[in-house]
Design an enzyme around this catalytic site. Structure first.
Site, mmCIF file in Angstrom:
data_model
loop_
_atom_site.group_PDB
_atom_site.id
_atom_site.type_symbol
_atom_site.label_atom_id
_atom_site.label_comp_id
_atom_site.label_asym_id
_atom_site.label_seq_id
_atom_site.Cartn_x
_atom_site.Cartn_y
_atom_site.Cartn_z
ATOM 1 C CD GLU A 134 11.613 -8.634 -41.401
ATOM 2 O OE1 GLU A 134 10.611 -8.280 -42.076
ATOM 3 O OE2 GLU A 134 12.397 -9.512 -41.774
ATOM 4 C CE LYS A 191 12.947 -13.006 -42.716
ATOM 5 N NZ LYS A 191 12.781 -11.695 -43.397
ATOM 6 C CB CYS A 225 9.108 -11.089 -42.234
ATOM 7 S SG CYS A 225 8.297 -10.098 -43.523
#
Ligand SMILES: O=C(O)CCC(=O)C(=O)O
Length: 257
Positions: free
Chosen positions: A40, A111, A146
């Site tokens: 990321e 995300k 994440c």
């Protein structure tokens, strides 16, 4: 199927531009792999919040250009990790780029769960809305980023969309490393899927990174795990094991909610 997870050290003493060049060269070195995965926000660092605005780029910006070429030079599927994307309306997103072996952008993923509660990414970046899967010749990949790892319902959605392999780039801090490996195994077991989770090494914004990229099979066995430093984790796995596991222990069929 062979996958290489490139656990890059993201430190402040390297410029974004030189890191881009260095990472492109590491990707090219993976020729012969089927899938290569980056972490990321590896251009800026996931905790270097001021870099999000300064280094934000359009979807088809400098990282896209360099990584598309690296994917086609190596002839690999490349999950190029995520970039701070500046959308045409000015909103920032934490956006992953996924390239085919010919260098086409096969998918991008904004995300969904932003980290930081009332600061950092959670206030600086917009929230993605769409689940994303990518069909590779050997397996269907579902992507997450994440902090998404903490939200099992997202992964159920990916499984419902056909995911058999879950690819999760991250910039996970050392302080919560035990959660990282535990949750990676949990997502693999509960979804009976491969998990390929690629983190960063190094320290930026005074946050030491966990490293410990990990590959877990659908039974929860750890096939490979990196150490704390920069490392390329290469693993061979049989994507057919997902169907076998789901058939022999059909727990997913007993879902009632
Ligand atoms: O959930 C965590 O502990 C870490 C999440 C994180 O660092 C991120 O999403 O950038």
């Amino acid at each position: 199927m062979r996958a290489s997870l490139i656990q890059i050290a993201v430190d402040e003493d390297e410029s974004v531009e030189s890191r881009r060049r260095r990472v492109a060269s590491l990707v090219r070195d993976q020729a012969g792999a089927d899938l290569v995965v980056l972490p990321e926000l590896w251009t800026t660092g996931a905790f270097a919040f001021e870099g999000f605005g300064n280094e934000a780029e359009p979807l088809e910006g400098p990282t896209h250009e360099v990584m598309a070429k690296a994917a086609s030079d190596a002839g690999v599927w490349l999950h190029a990790g995520s970039i701070p994307e500046r959308a045409p309306d000015g909103t920032l997103y934490n956006t992953s780029l996924f390239f085919s072996p010919s260098g086409e952008l096969a998918a991008s993923y904004r995300k969904i769960h932003r980290f930081g509660f009332d600061k950092g990414e959670a206030v600086l970046m917009g929230r993605g809305e769409d689940l994303v899967t990518v069909r590779l010749p050997e397996t269907t990949v579902g992507v997450a980023t994440c902090y998404d790892l903490r939200f099992p319902e997202l992964f159920r959605g990916l499984v419902d969309a056909g995911a058999e392999t879950l690819v999760i780039p991250a910039g996970w801090p050392e302080r919560r490393r035990a959660h990282w490996t535990l949750l990676a195994r949990a997502r693999a077991v509960e979804n009976q899927a491969f998990v390929l989770a690629c983190g960063t090494a190094g320290t930026h914004a005074r946050v030491p990174q966990a490293g410990h990229s990990i590959v877990v099979d659908p039974w929860g066995e750890v096939l490979a795990e990196a150490g704390a430093g920069e490392e390329i984790l290469t693993v061979e796995f049989d994507p057919g094991k997902v169907a076998v596991t789901r058939e022999q222990f059909p727990a997913l069929k007993d879902r009632v909610l």
